[in-house]
Design a protein around this motif. Structure first.
Motif, short mmCIF file in Angstrom:
data_model
loop_
_atom_site.label_atom_id
_atom_site.label_comp_id
_atom_site.label_asym_id
_atom_site.label_seq_id
_atom_site.Cartn_x
_atom_site.Cartn_y
_atom_site.Cartn_z
N PRO A 56 0.81 -1.23 0.00
CA PRO A 56 0.00 0.00 0.00
C PRO A 56 0.84 1.28 0.00
O PRO A 56 0.32 2.35 -0.34
CB PRO A 56 -0.82 -0.12 1.30
N HIS A 57 2.11 1.18 0.40
CA HIS A 57 2.98 2.36 0.34
C HIS A 57 3.52 2.59 -1.07
O HIS A 57 4.00 3.68 -1.38
CB HIS A 57 4.15 2.20 1.32
N LEU A 58 3.45 1.56 -1.89
CA LEU A 58 3.96 1.67 -3.25
C LEU A 58 2.88 2.10 -4.23
O LEU A 58 3.11 2.94 -5.11
CB LEU A 58 4.55 0.33 -3.71
N LEU A 59 1.68 1.51 -4.10
CA LEU A 59 0.61 1.72 -5.07
C LEU A 59 -0.74 1.80 -4.36
O LEU A 59 -0.89 1.27 -3.26
CB LEU A 59 0.60 0.58 -6.09
N PRO A 60 -1.74 2.44 -4.98
CA PRO A 60 -3.04 2.61 -4.32
C PRO A 60 -3.84 1.32 -4.27
O PRO A 60 -3.68 0.43 -5.11
CB PRO A 60 -3.73 3.65 -5.21
N ASP A 61 -4.73 1.24 -3.29
CA ASP A 61 -5.63 0.10 -3.18
C ASP A 61 -6.86 0.36 -4.03
O ASP A 61 -7.95 0.64 -3.54
CB ASP A 61 -6.02 -0.11 -1.71
N SER A 62 -6.67 0.26 -5.35
CA SER A 62 -7.75 0.55 -6.30
C SER A 62 -7.99 -0.66 -7.18
O SER A 62 -7.29 -1.67 -7.09
CB SER A 62 -7.37 1.76 -7.17
#
Length: 578
Positions: free
Chosen positions: A410-416
Protein backbone atom coordinates in the motif's frame (compact mmCIF):
# COMPACT_ATOMS: atom_id res chain seq x y z
CA UNK A 1 -30.85 -13.82 -43.88
CA UNK A 2 -33.08 -12.72 -46.72
CA UNK A 3 -32.84 -12.27 -50.47
CA UNK A 4 -31.91 -8.65 -50.96
CA UNK A 5 -33.95 -8.41 -54.17
CA UNK A 6 -36.87 -7.86 -51.81
CA UNK A 7 -35.19 -4.81 -50.25
CA UNK A 8 -35.59 -1.27 -51.51
CA UNK A 9 -31.96 -0.85 -52.43
CA UNK A 10 -31.72 -0.43 -56.19
CA UNK A 11 -30.00 -2.99 -58.37
CA UNK A 12 -27.96 -0.19 -59.91
CA UNK A 13 -26.60 0.91 -56.52
CA UNK A 14 -25.65 -2.61 -55.54
CA UNK A 15 -23.97 -3.33 -58.85
CA UNK A 16 -22.05 -0.05 -58.62
CA UNK A 17 -20.86 -1.00 -55.14
CA UNK A 18 -19.79 -4.45 -56.34
CA UNK A 19 -17.93 -3.07 -59.34
CA UNK A 20 -16.14 -0.59 -57.07
CA UNK A 21 -15.01 -3.44 -54.81
CA UNK A 22 -13.96 -5.56 -57.79
CA UNK A 23 -11.97 -2.68 -59.22
CA UNK A 24 -10.19 -1.97 -55.94
CA UNK A 25 -9.60 -5.51 -54.72
CA UNK A 26 -9.53 -7.61 -57.91
CA UNK A 27 -8.24 -5.17 -60.54
CA UNK A 28 -11.60 -4.81 -62.26
CA UNK A 29 -13.52 -6.87 -64.81
CA UNK A 30 -14.05 -6.17 -68.50
CA UNK A 31 -17.52 -5.54 -69.97
CA UNK A 32 -17.87 -9.02 -71.49
CA UNK A 33 -17.07 -10.78 -68.22
CA UNK A 34 -19.37 -8.47 -66.25
CA UNK A 35 -22.23 -8.97 -68.70
CA UNK A 36 -21.98 -12.75 -68.35
CA UNK A 37 -21.61 -12.83 -64.56
CA UNK A 38 -24.01 -10.07 -63.45
CA UNK A 39 -27.25 -12.03 -64.09
CA UNK A 40 -25.94 -14.92 -61.99
CA UNK A 41 -25.20 -12.81 -58.91
CA UNK A 42 -27.27 -13.57 -55.83
CA UNK A 43 -27.53 -10.52 -53.56
CA UNK A 44 -27.67 -11.20 -49.84
CA UNK A 45 -28.06 -9.05 -46.76
CA UNK A 46 -27.15 -10.50 -43.35
CA UNK A 47 -28.14 -8.98 -40.05
CA UNK A 48 -25.62 -9.00 -37.22
CA UNK A 49 -25.49 -12.50 -35.69
CA UNK A 50 -27.00 -14.33 -38.69
CA UNK A 51 -25.30 -17.40 -40.14
CA UNK A 52 -24.12 -17.36 -43.76
CA UNK A 53 -23.11 -21.02 -43.90
CA UNK A 54 -22.41 -23.86 -41.50
CA UNK A 55 -19.47 -26.20 -41.25
CA UNK A 56 -20.17 -29.44 -43.13
CA UNK A 57 -22.81 -28.00 -45.47
CA UNK A 58 -22.50 -28.52 -49.23
CA UNK A 59 -20.57 -25.72 -50.90
CA UNK A 60 -22.46 -24.39 -53.90
CA UNK A 61 -21.77 -20.64 -53.78
CA UNK A 62 -18.87 -18.28 -53.13
CA UNK A 63 -19.43 -14.75 -51.85
CA UNK A 64 -17.72 -11.37 -52.09
CA UNK A 65 -18.15 -9.15 -49.02
CA UNK A 66 -19.28 -5.67 -50.12
CA UNK A 67 -19.69 -4.28 -46.62
CA UNK A 68 -19.61 -5.58 -43.09
CA UNK A 69 -17.48 -8.17 -41.33
CA UNK A 70 -17.92 -11.91 -40.75
CA UNK A 71 -16.27 -14.40 -38.43
CA UNK A 72 -15.30 -17.97 -39.37
CA UNK A 73 -15.18 -20.67 -36.68
CA UNK A 74 -14.61 -24.40 -36.53
CA UNK A 75 -15.83 -26.99 -34.04
CA UNK A 76 -12.96 -28.58 -32.12
CA UNK A 77 -13.16 -30.69 -28.95
CA UNK A 78 -16.76 -29.63 -28.41
CA UNK A 79 -15.99 -25.90 -28.67
CA UNK A 80 -16.23 -23.33 -31.45
CA UNK A 81 -12.76 -21.97 -32.25
CA UNK A 82 -12.45 -18.71 -34.21
CA UNK A 83 -10.15 -19.18 -37.19
CA UNK A 84 -10.42 -15.77 -38.82
CA UNK A 85 -12.42 -12.75 -39.89
CA UNK A 86 -13.57 -11.79 -43.38
CA UNK A 87 -13.93 -8.11 -44.23
CA UNK A 88 -14.85 -5.95 -47.19
CA UNK A 89 -13.31 -7.06 -50.49
CA UNK A 90 -12.57 -10.60 -49.31
CA UNK A 91 -14.23 -13.80 -50.47
CA UNK A 92 -16.04 -16.55 -48.58
CA UNK A 93 -16.36 -20.18 -49.64
CA UNK A 94 -14.10 -20.12 -52.68
CA UNK A 95 -11.92 -23.11 -51.68
CA UNK A 96 -14.79 -25.46 -50.97
CA UNK A 97 -16.46 -24.36 -54.21
CA UNK A 98 -13.33 -25.04 -56.25
CA UNK A 99 -12.62 -28.37 -54.57
CA UNK A 100 -16.24 -29.49 -54.74
CA UNK A 101 -16.34 -30.29 -51.05
CA UNK A 102 -18.24 -29.05 -48.00
CA UNK A 103 -17.95 -25.91 -45.92
CA UNK A 104 -14.89 -26.12 -43.67
CA UNK A 105 -16.14 -23.48 -41.22
CA UNK A 106 -19.26 -21.81 -39.92
CA UNK A 107 -19.42 -18.17 -41.02
CA UNK A 108 -21.45 -15.66 -39.01
CA UNK A 109 -22.06 -11.94 -39.52
CA UNK A 110 -20.37 -9.81 -36.85
CA UNK A 111 -22.44 -6.83 -38.03
CA UNK A 112 -24.88 -6.08 -40.83
CA UNK A 113 -23.36 -7.27 -44.12
CA UNK A 114 -24.05 -7.01 -47.83
CA UNK A 115 -22.67 -9.84 -50.00
CA UNK A 116 -22.71 -10.83 -53.66
CA UNK A 117 -22.90 -14.61 -54.28
CA UNK A 118 -21.82 -16.55 -57.34
CA UNK A 119 -22.64 -20.23 -57.88
CA UNK A 120 -20.31 -22.86 -59.37
CA UNK A 121 -21.50 -22.36 -62.96
CA UNK A 122 -21.05 -18.61 -62.65
CA UNK A 123 -17.59 -19.08 -61.19
CA UNK A 124 -16.54 -21.35 -64.08
CA UNK A 125 -17.76 -18.72 -66.52
CA UNK A 126 -15.83 -16.03 -64.63
CA UNK A 127 -12.67 -18.15 -64.81
CA UNK A 128 -13.07 -18.49 -68.57
CA UNK A 129 -13.70 -14.81 -69.26
CA UNK A 130 -11.53 -13.17 -66.56
CA UNK A 131 -8.74 -15.47 -65.33
CA UNK A 132 -7.10 -12.49 -63.59
CA UNK A 133 -10.03 -12.31 -61.17
CA UNK A 134 -9.67 -15.99 -60.28
CA UNK A 135 -5.94 -15.50 -59.68
CA UNK A 136 -6.79 -12.69 -57.26
CA UNK A 137 -9.21 -15.00 -55.43
CA UNK A 138 -6.36 -17.51 -55.06
CA UNK A 139 -4.04 -14.76 -53.75
CA UNK A 140 -6.59 -13.74 -51.12
CA UNK A 141 -6.84 -17.36 -49.98
CA UNK A 142 -3.05 -17.66 -49.69
CA UNK A 143 -2.87 -14.44 -47.69
CA UNK A 144 -5.57 -15.78 -45.37
CA UNK A 145 -3.58 -19.00 -44.82
CA UNK A 146 -0.45 -16.98 -44.07
CA UNK A 147 -2.32 -14.83 -41.54
CA UNK A 148 -3.50 -17.99 -39.78
CA UNK A 149 0.14 -18.78 -38.93
CA UNK A 150 0.85 -15.33 -37.50
CA UNK A 151 0.02 -13.98 -34.00
CA UNK A 152 -3.44 -12.39 -33.94
CA UNK A 153 -3.52 -8.64 -34.44
CA UNK A 154 -6.33 -6.22 -33.56
CA UNK A 155 -5.76 -4.30 -36.80
CA UNK A 156 -8.57 -4.52 -39.33
CA UNK A 157 -8.28 -3.66 -43.00
CA UNK A 158 -11.17 -1.27 -42.56
CA UNK A 159 -13.01 -0.36 -39.41
CA UNK A 160 -16.35 1.32 -38.69
CA UNK A 161 -16.69 3.09 -35.35
CA UNK A 162 -20.02 4.20 -33.85
CA UNK A 163 -19.97 6.88 -31.14
CA UNK A 164 -22.92 6.69 -28.75
CA UNK A 165 -23.42 8.99 -25.75
CA UNK A 166 -24.31 6.67 -22.88
CA UNK A 167 -24.58 9.30 -20.14
CA UNK A 168 -25.13 13.08 -20.12
CA UNK A 169 -22.26 15.43 -19.45
CA UNK A 170 -19.89 14.85 -22.36
CA UNK A 171 -19.30 16.95 -25.46
CA UNK A 172 -19.69 14.15 -27.97
CA UNK A 173 -19.33 16.47 -30.97
CA UNK A 174 -15.97 17.74 -29.78
CA UNK A 175 -14.83 14.20 -29.06
CA UNK A 176 -15.88 13.06 -32.55
CA UNK A 177 -13.94 15.92 -34.17
CA UNK A 178 -10.84 15.25 -32.07
CA UNK A 179 -10.93 11.51 -32.73
CA UNK A 180 -11.40 12.08 -36.46
CA UNK A 181 -8.43 14.45 -36.52
CA UNK A 182 -6.21 11.98 -34.70
CA UNK A 183 -7.09 8.88 -36.72
CA UNK A 184 -6.85 10.87 -39.96
CA UNK A 185 -3.10 11.15 -39.30
CA UNK A 186 -2.85 7.37 -39.65
CA UNK A 187 -5.45 6.35 -42.23
CA UNK A 188 -8.09 7.69 -44.58
CA UNK A 189 -10.87 8.67 -42.20
CA UNK A 190 -14.41 9.95 -42.66
CA UNK A 191 -16.68 11.39 -39.97
CA UNK A 192 -20.42 11.32 -40.69
CA UNK A 193 -23.48 12.43 -38.75
CA UNK A 194 -27.23 12.29 -39.21
CA UNK A 195 -27.23 15.56 -41.17
CA UNK A 196 -25.00 13.96 -43.79
CA UNK A 197 -27.35 11.06 -44.56
CA UNK A 198 -29.49 11.29 -47.72
CA UNK A 199 -33.17 12.19 -47.21
CA UNK A 200 -36.08 10.10 -48.44
CA UNK A 201 -38.12 7.04 -47.58
CA UNK A 202 -41.79 6.76 -46.69
CA UNK A 203 -41.40 4.27 -43.85
CA UNK A 204 -38.78 3.62 -41.19
CA UNK A 205 -37.81 0.46 -43.05
CA UNK A 206 -37.20 2.37 -46.29
CA UNK A 207 -35.25 5.07 -44.45
CA UNK A 208 -33.18 2.38 -42.75
CA UNK A 209 -32.40 0.64 -46.05
CA UNK A 210 -31.40 3.93 -47.63
CA UNK A 211 -29.08 4.77 -44.70
CA UNK A 212 -27.61 1.25 -44.71
CA UNK A 213 -26.71 1.50 -48.40
CA UNK A 214 -25.31 5.00 -47.95
CA UNK A 215 -23.12 3.89 -45.04
CA UNK A 216 -21.83 1.01 -47.16
CA UNK A 217 -20.90 3.49 -49.88
CA UNK A 218 -19.07 5.70 -47.36
CA UNK A 219 -17.26 2.69 -45.94
CA UNK A 220 -16.10 1.73 -49.44
CA UNK A 221 -14.47 5.15 -49.87
CA UNK A 222 -12.34 5.18 -46.71
CA UNK A 223 -10.31 3.11 -44.27
CA UNK A 224 -11.96 4.27 -41.04
CA UNK A 225 -15.58 5.38 -40.90
CA UNK A 226 -16.63 7.25 -37.74
CA UNK A 227 -20.40 7.48 -37.24
CA UNK A 228 -21.63 10.03 -34.70
CA UNK A 229 -24.87 8.69 -33.20
CA UNK A 230 -25.64 11.12 -30.39
CA UNK A 231 -28.16 9.88 -27.79
CA UNK A 232 -31.50 9.66 -29.60
CA UNK A 233 -32.69 6.19 -30.63
CA UNK A 234 -33.49 7.28 -34.17
CA UNK A 235 -33.35 5.21 -37.35
CA UNK A 236 -29.98 6.85 -38.02
CA UNK A 237 -28.63 5.74 -34.66
CA UNK A 238 -29.92 2.19 -35.03
CA UNK A 239 -28.41 1.79 -38.49
CA UNK A 240 -25.05 3.18 -37.39
CA UNK A 241 -24.91 0.79 -34.43
CA UNK A 242 -25.77 -2.13 -36.71
CA UNK A 243 -23.05 -1.05 -39.13
CA UNK A 244 -20.31 -0.77 -36.50
CA UNK A 245 -17.31 -3.02 -35.93
CA UNK A 246 -16.93 -1.34 -32.54
CA UNK A 247 -19.20 0.94 -30.50
CA UNK A 248 -17.57 3.57 -28.31
CA UNK A 249 -19.87 4.41 -25.40
CA UNK A 250 -19.11 7.92 -24.15
CA UNK A 251 -19.66 8.92 -20.51
CA UNK A 252 -18.17 11.26 -17.90
CA UNK A 253 -16.65 9.84 -14.70
CA UNK A 254 -18.87 9.06 -11.74
CA UNK A 255 -21.96 8.25 -13.83
CA UNK A 256 -23.91 5.10 -14.57
CA UNK A 257 -23.89 4.84 -18.38
CA UNK A 258 -26.70 2.90 -20.00
CA UNK A 259 -27.84 1.65 -23.40
CA UNK A 260 -31.47 0.75 -24.23
CA UNK A 261 -32.13 -2.97 -24.54
CA UNK A 262 -31.57 -4.44 -28.01
CA UNK A 263 -30.26 -1.15 -29.40
CA UNK A 264 -26.81 -2.59 -30.11
CA UNK A 265 -26.93 -6.00 -31.82
CA UNK A 266 -25.47 -8.87 -29.83
CA UNK A 267 -21.92 -9.66 -30.83
CA UNK A 268 -20.83 -6.11 -31.67
CA UNK A 269 -18.14 -5.18 -29.10
CA UNK A 270 -18.56 -2.15 -26.87
CA UNK A 271 -15.81 -0.04 -25.31
CA UNK A 272 -16.64 2.47 -22.59
CA UNK A 273 -14.72 5.72 -23.08
CA UNK A 274 -14.69 7.67 -19.81
CA UNK A 275 -14.03 11.31 -20.69
CA UNK A 276 -12.44 13.08 -17.73
CA UNK A 277 -12.55 16.90 -17.68
CA UNK A 278 -8.93 16.85 -16.46
CA UNK A 279 -6.44 14.55 -14.76
CA UNK A 280 -6.90 15.98 -11.29
CA UNK A 281 -8.83 13.00 -9.93
CA UNK A 282 -7.94 9.36 -10.28
CA UNK A 283 -10.54 7.14 -12.01
CA UNK A 284 -13.00 5.36 -9.74
CA UNK A 285 -15.96 3.02 -10.26
CA UNK A 286 -14.95 1.94 -13.77
CA UNK A 287 -15.88 -1.71 -13.27
CA UNK A 288 -19.44 -0.80 -12.22
CA UNK A 289 -19.78 1.63 -15.14
CA UNK A 290 -18.65 -1.05 -17.59
CA UNK A 291 -21.13 -3.51 -16.19
CA UNK A 292 -23.99 -1.01 -16.36
CA UNK A 293 -23.60 -0.45 -20.11
CA UNK A 294 -22.45 -3.94 -21.12
CA UNK A 295 -18.97 -2.84 -22.21
CA UNK A 296 -16.22 -5.44 -22.42
CA UNK A 297 -13.39 -2.90 -22.47
CA UNK A 298 -12.76 0.67 -21.38
CA UNK A 299 -10.52 3.66 -22.01
CA UNK A 300 -9.79 6.67 -19.79
CA UNK A 301 -9.39 9.93 -21.70
CA UNK A 302 -8.38 13.24 -20.10
CA UNK A 303 -9.74 16.09 -22.20
CA UNK A 304 -6.61 18.16 -21.57
CA UNK A 305 -4.25 15.32 -22.50
CA UNK A 306 -2.99 15.17 -26.08
CA UNK A 307 -1.11 11.99 -25.09
CA UNK A 308 -4.37 10.22 -24.21
CA UNK A 309 -5.90 11.07 -27.59
CA UNK A 310 -2.77 9.84 -29.36
CA UNK A 311 -2.98 6.62 -27.35
CA UNK A 312 -6.65 6.10 -28.29
CA UNK A 313 -5.80 6.66 -31.94
CA UNK A 314 -3.07 4.03 -31.78
CA UNK A 315 -5.33 1.54 -30.04
CA UNK A 316 -8.19 1.91 -32.51
CA UNK A 317 -5.93 1.53 -35.54
CA UNK A 318 -3.94 -1.44 -34.20
CA UNK A 319 -0.76 0.55 -33.53
CA UNK A 320 -0.71 0.57 -29.71
CA UNK A 321 2.65 0.05 -28.00
CA UNK A 322 2.54 -2.69 -25.35
CA UNK A 323 5.37 -3.31 -22.89
CA UNK A 324 5.98 -6.45 -20.84
CA UNK A 325 8.32 -6.71 -17.84
CA UNK A 326 9.87 -9.98 -16.70
CA UNK A 327 10.11 -10.98 -13.07
CA UNK A 328 13.54 -11.38 -11.53
CA UNK A 329 13.72 -10.02 -8.00
CA UNK A 330 16.19 -7.16 -7.60
CA UNK A 331 17.22 -7.56 -11.24
CA UNK A 332 13.83 -6.20 -12.26
CA UNK A 333 14.91 -2.74 -11.09
CA UNK A 334 16.66 -2.60 -14.49
CA UNK A 335 13.24 -2.05 -16.07
CA UNK A 336 13.22 1.48 -14.65
CA UNK A 337 16.35 2.23 -16.65
CA UNK A 338 14.65 0.88 -19.79
CA UNK A 339 11.65 3.16 -19.18
CA UNK A 340 13.99 6.13 -18.82
CA UNK A 341 15.66 5.34 -22.14
CA UNK A 342 12.32 4.86 -23.92
CA UNK A 343 11.07 8.18 -22.59
CA UNK A 344 14.22 10.00 -23.72
CA UNK A 345 13.94 8.38 -27.14
CA UNK A 346 10.32 9.51 -27.51
CA UNK A 347 8.65 6.09 -27.58
CA UNK A 348 5.30 6.13 -25.70
CA UNK A 349 3.79 3.19 -23.83
CA UNK A 350 0.06 2.50 -24.17
CA UNK A 351 -0.49 -0.68 -22.13
CA UNK A 352 1.64 -2.73 -19.77
CA UNK A 353 1.89 -6.23 -18.33
CA UNK A 354 4.32 -7.96 -16.04
CA UNK A 355 5.11 -10.83 -13.75
CA UNK A 356 6.33 -10.75 -10.14
CA UNK A 357 8.33 -7.58 -9.46
CA UNK A 358 8.03 -6.75 -13.15
CA UNK A 359 4.26 -6.50 -12.56
CA UNK A 360 4.81 -3.77 -9.97
CA UNK A 361 6.76 -1.79 -12.59
CA UNK A 362 3.92 -2.37 -15.09
CA UNK A 363 1.37 -1.19 -12.52
CA UNK A 364 3.31 2.04 -12.06
CA UNK A 365 3.22 2.56 -15.82
CA UNK A 366 -0.53 1.90 -15.97
CA UNK A 367 -1.13 4.47 -13.22
CA UNK A 368 0.77 6.97 -15.37
CA UNK A 369 3.34 7.70 -12.68
CA UNK A 370 6.29 9.69 -13.98
CA UNK A 371 9.74 8.15 -13.77
CA UNK A 372 10.85 10.27 -10.84
CA UNK A 373 7.84 9.16 -8.79
CA UNK A 374 8.37 5.52 -9.78
CA UNK A 375 11.99 5.70 -8.65
CA UNK A 376 10.94 7.24 -5.33
CA UNK A 377 8.45 4.47 -4.62
CA UNK A 378 10.86 1.69 -5.52
CA UNK A 379 13.46 3.18 -3.18
CA UNK A 380 10.86 2.67 -0.44
CA UNK A 381 10.80 -1.01 -1.41
CA UNK A 382 14.58 -1.17 -1.22
CA UNK A 383 14.63 0.48 2.21
CA UNK A 384 11.91 -1.81 3.59
CA UNK A 385 13.20 -5.02 1.97
CA UNK A 386 10.16 -7.35 2.26
CA UNK A 387 12.35 -10.48 2.36
CA UNK A 388 14.54 -9.35 5.28
CA UNK A 389 13.85 -10.54 8.82
CA UNK A 390 10.38 -11.82 8.06
CA UNK A 391 11.16 -15.49 8.66
CA UNK A 392 8.74 -17.90 10.27
CA UNK A 393 10.10 -19.87 13.21
CA UNK A 394 8.22 -22.97 12.11
CA UNK A 395 7.56 -22.68 8.36
CA UNK A 396 4.66 -24.68 6.99
CA UNK A 397 3.71 -23.27 3.56
CA UNK A 398 6.52 -20.69 3.28
CA UNK A 399 9.79 -19.49 4.80
CA UNK A 400 8.50 -15.93 5.19
CA UNK A 401 5.26 -14.73 6.77
CA UNK A 402 4.54 -12.19 4.04
CA UNK A 403 3.48 -9.60 6.62
CA UNK A 404 6.22 -7.14 5.61
CA UNK A 405 5.16 -7.48 1.98
CA UNK A 406 1.50 -6.91 2.90
CA UNK A 407 2.44 -3.72 4.76
CA UNK A 408 4.73 -2.52 1.97
CA UNK A 409 2.46 -2.77 -1.08
CA UNK A 410 0.00 0.00 0.00
CA UNK A 411 2.98 2.36 0.34
CA UNK A 412 3.96 1.67 -3.25
CA UNK A 413 0.61 1.72 -5.07
CA UNK A 414 -3.04 2.61 -4.32
CA UNK A 415 -5.63 0.10 -3.18
CA UNK A 416 -7.75 0.55 -6.30
CA UNK A 417 -9.25 -1.63 -9.00
CA UNK A 418 -7.19 -2.52 -12.07
CA UNK A 419 -9.95 -0.97 -14.21
CA UNK A 420 -9.27 2.39 -12.52
CA UNK A 421 -5.76 2.65 -13.95
CA UNK A 422 -5.21 5.29 -16.62
CA UNK A 423 -3.67 2.72 -18.96
CA UNK A 424 -4.50 -0.93 -19.57
CA UNK A 425 -2.74 -3.33 -17.16
CA UNK A 426 -2.47 -7.06 -16.63
CA UNK A 427 -0.25 -9.37 -14.61
CA UNK A 428 0.20 -13.11 -14.33
CA UNK A 429 0.16 -15.53 -11.40
CA UNK A 430 0.18 -19.34 -11.35
CA UNK A 431 -2.88 -21.28 -10.18
CA UNK A 432 -1.71 -24.27 -8.16
CA UNK A 433 -5.22 -25.64 -7.57
CA UNK A 434 -6.09 -25.82 -11.27
CA UNK A 435 -2.64 -25.85 -12.90
CA UNK A 436 -2.70 -22.90 -15.27
CA UNK A 437 -1.68 -19.29 -15.78
CA UNK A 438 -4.04 -16.80 -14.14
CA UNK A 439 -4.19 -13.44 -15.93
CA UNK A 440 -5.25 -10.60 -13.61
CA UNK A 441 -7.01 -7.90 -15.62
CA UNK A 442 -9.76 -6.77 -13.25
CA UNK A 443 -10.42 -6.43 -9.54
CA UNK A 444 -8.08 -5.36 -6.75
CA UNK A 445 -4.71 -4.11 -8.00
CA UNK A 446 -2.88 -4.82 -4.74
CA UNK A 447 -4.33 -8.30 -4.35
CA UNK A 448 -3.32 -9.13 -7.93
CA UNK A 449 0.20 -7.88 -7.29
CA UNK A 450 0.36 -9.83 -4.03
CA UNK A 451 -0.43 -12.98 -6.02
CA UNK A 452 2.10 -12.42 -8.78
CA UNK A 453 4.98 -11.78 -6.31
CA UNK A 454 4.14 -14.74 -4.03
CA UNK A 455 7.17 -16.91 -4.73
CA UNK A 456 6.11 -20.48 -3.86
CA UNK A 457 7.81 -21.64 -0.69
CA UNK A 458 9.03 -18.11 0.07
CA UNK A 459 5.75 -16.17 0.55
CA UNK A 460 2.36 -17.66 1.44
CA UNK A 461 0.09 -18.16 -1.59
CA UNK A 462 -2.93 -15.93 -2.18
CA UNK A 463 -6.28 -17.66 -1.76
CA UNK A 464 -9.05 -16.63 -4.17
CA UNK A 465 -12.75 -16.42 -3.30
CA UNK A 466 -13.14 -19.83 -4.96
CA UNK A 467 -10.42 -21.31 -2.75
CA UNK A 468 -7.73 -21.52 -5.46
CA UNK A 469 -4.09 -20.99 -4.49
CA UNK A 470 -2.17 -18.41 -6.54
CA UNK A 471 1.62 -17.98 -6.54
CA UNK A 472 4.32 -16.12 -8.48
CA UNK A 473 3.56 -16.02 -12.22
CA UNK A 474 7.19 -16.75 -13.04
CA UNK A 475 6.29 -20.42 -12.70
CA UNK A 476 4.25 -20.29 -15.92
CA UNK A 477 4.97 -17.03 -17.79
CA UNK A 478 7.81 -14.83 -16.60
CA UNK A 479 7.67 -12.46 -19.59
CA UNK A 480 3.95 -12.08 -20.48
CA UNK A 481 4.26 -10.22 -23.77
CA UNK A 482 1.79 -12.64 -25.36
CA UNK A 483 -1.18 -11.36 -23.38
CA UNK A 484 -0.57 -7.82 -24.67
CA UNK A 485 -1.32 -8.86 -28.24
CA UNK A 486 -4.81 -10.01 -27.22
CA UNK A 487 -5.35 -6.75 -25.35
CA UNK A 488 -4.82 -4.51 -28.37
CA UNK A 489 -1.06 -4.11 -28.76
CA UNK A 490 0.13 -3.73 -32.33
CA UNK A 491 3.79 -3.42 -31.34
CA UNK A 492 5.47 -5.31 -28.51
CA UNK A 493 8.33 -4.25 -26.24
CA UNK A 494 9.77 -7.10 -24.14
CA UNK A 495 11.99 -6.32 -21.14
CA UNK A 496 14.08 -9.24 -19.86
CA UNK A 497 17.32 -9.80 -17.93
CA UNK A 498 20.53 -11.52 -18.99
CA UNK A 499 24.30 -11.44 -18.69
CA UNK A 500 26.75 -13.53 -16.60
CA UNK A 501 25.09 -15.36 -13.70
CA UNK A 502 25.67 -14.42 -10.07
CA UNK A 503 27.38 -16.80 -7.69
CA UNK A 504 24.30 -17.18 -5.52
CA UNK A 505 25.11 -14.68 -2.76
CA UNK A 506 22.21 -13.05 -1.00
CA UNK A 507 23.29 -11.15 2.11
CA UNK A 508 21.71 -12.58 5.25
CA UNK A 509 19.06 -14.44 3.25
CA UNK A 510 19.11 -18.23 3.58
CA UNK A 511 20.49 -19.86 0.45
CA UNK A 512 17.37 -22.01 0.22
CA UNK A 513 15.25 -18.96 -0.66
CA UNK A 514 17.63 -17.90 -3.42
CA UNK A 515 17.56 -21.43 -4.83
CA UNK A 516 13.75 -21.47 -4.79
CA UNK A 517 13.53 -18.09 -6.51
CA UNK A 518 15.90 -19.13 -9.26
CA UNK A 519 14.08 -22.43 -9.77
CA UNK A 520 10.71 -20.69 -10.05
CA UNK A 521 11.63 -18.74 -13.19
CA UNK A 522 14.00 -21.25 -14.79
CA UNK A 523 11.58 -22.85 -17.24
CA UNK A 524 9.68 -19.73 -18.23
CA UNK A 525 12.93 -17.75 -18.54
CA UNK A 526 14.01 -20.23 -21.20
CA UNK A 527 10.71 -19.97 -23.08
CA UNK A 528 10.67 -16.18 -22.64
CA UNK A 529 13.82 -15.86 -24.74
CA UNK A 530 11.62 -16.49 -27.79
CA UNK A 531 10.69 -12.81 -27.56
CA UNK A 532 14.18 -11.91 -28.78
CA UNK A 533 12.85 -12.33 -32.31
CA UNK A 534 9.07 -12.12 -31.76
CA UNK A 535 9.06 -8.69 -30.07
CA UNK A 536 9.42 -5.45 -32.00
CA UNK A 537 11.87 -4.27 -29.34
CA UNK A 538 13.69 -6.66 -27.00
CA UNK A 539 15.76 -5.48 -24.03
CA UNK A 540 17.94 -7.94 -22.13
CA UNK A 541 19.51 -5.93 -19.32
CA UNK A 542 22.91 -7.38 -18.25
CA UNK A 543 22.09 -7.88 -14.58
CA UNK A 544 22.37 -11.63 -13.99
CA UNK A 545 25.44 -11.06 -11.81
CA UNK A 546 23.12 -9.28 -9.35
CA UNK A 547 21.50 -11.69 -6.92
CA UNK A 548 17.72 -11.90 -7.01
CA UNK A 549 17.66 -10.57 -3.45
CA UNK A 550 20.39 -7.91 -3.60
CA UNK A 551 18.08 -4.97 -3.05
CA UNK A 552 21.04 -2.67 -2.31
CA UNK A 553 22.09 -2.98 -5.99
CA UNK A 554 19.10 -0.88 -7.01
CA UNK A 555 21.06 1.94 -8.63
CA UNK A 556 23.40 -0.46 -10.41
CA UNK A 557 20.47 -2.42 -11.91
CA UNK A 558 18.74 0.79 -13.06
CA UNK A 559 21.96 2.10 -14.61
CA UNK A 560 22.65 -1.11 -16.52
CA UNK A 561 19.11 -1.26 -17.81
CA UNK A 562 19.40 2.32 -19.04
CA UNK A 563 22.79 1.92 -20.74
CA UNK A 564 21.79 -1.31 -22.48
CA UNK A 565 18.48 0.20 -23.65
CA UNK A 566 20.28 3.24 -25.08
CA UNK A 567 22.41 0.90 -27.20
CA UNK A 568 19.39 -1.10 -28.37
CA UNK A 569 17.54 2.08 -29.35
CA UNK A 570 20.32 3.36 -31.59
CA UNK A 571 18.86 3.48 -35.08
CA UNK A 572 15.25 3.02 -33.89
CA UNK A 573 13.02 5.70 -35.45
CA UNK A 574 10.66 7.02 -32.75
CA UNK A 575 8.26 8.36 -35.38
CA UNK A 576 7.32 4.76 -36.21
CA UNK A 577 6.01 4.37 -32.64
CA UNK A 578 3.75 7.42 -32.58
Amino acid sequence: MHDESQASQSLESREALLREVLQKEFGGMDAAAWGAVAPRIRWLQLAAGEILCREGEAADTMYVVLSGRLRASRRSDGEDRVVGEISRGETVGEMALLAGGVRTATVQAMRDCVLAGLDRAGFVELARLSPESVMRVAQIQMQRLQRANLPPSPFKKQICLALYTAAPGVDSSAFARDLHGEIAKRARTLLVGSDDAPPGGRTDAEVGQRIALWLSEQEAATDVLIMACGTATTTWTRQCLRHADLVLLLAPPGTRPSVPDNLIPRGIPRTLVVIHPDGGREPRGTAAARSACGATAHFHLRRNSAADLLRLGRLLTGNANGIAFAGGGARSFSHLGVLNALEEHGIPVDLAAGTSLGAIVAAGVSLDLDLEELMRRFRIMVQRNPTKRDYLLFPSTSFLSGKKLDRLLPHLLPDSDIEDSWKDFACVSANLTHPSAHVHQSGSLLRSLRATVSIPGVFPPVVTEEGDLLVDGGVVNNLPADILRNRGAGKLIACDQGGPTASGKGGDTPKAIAIIMRSVVLHSRITGRAWRTAADLYFESPVNDISLLEWDKFDLAVSRGYENAKRVLEGVDPSEWQ
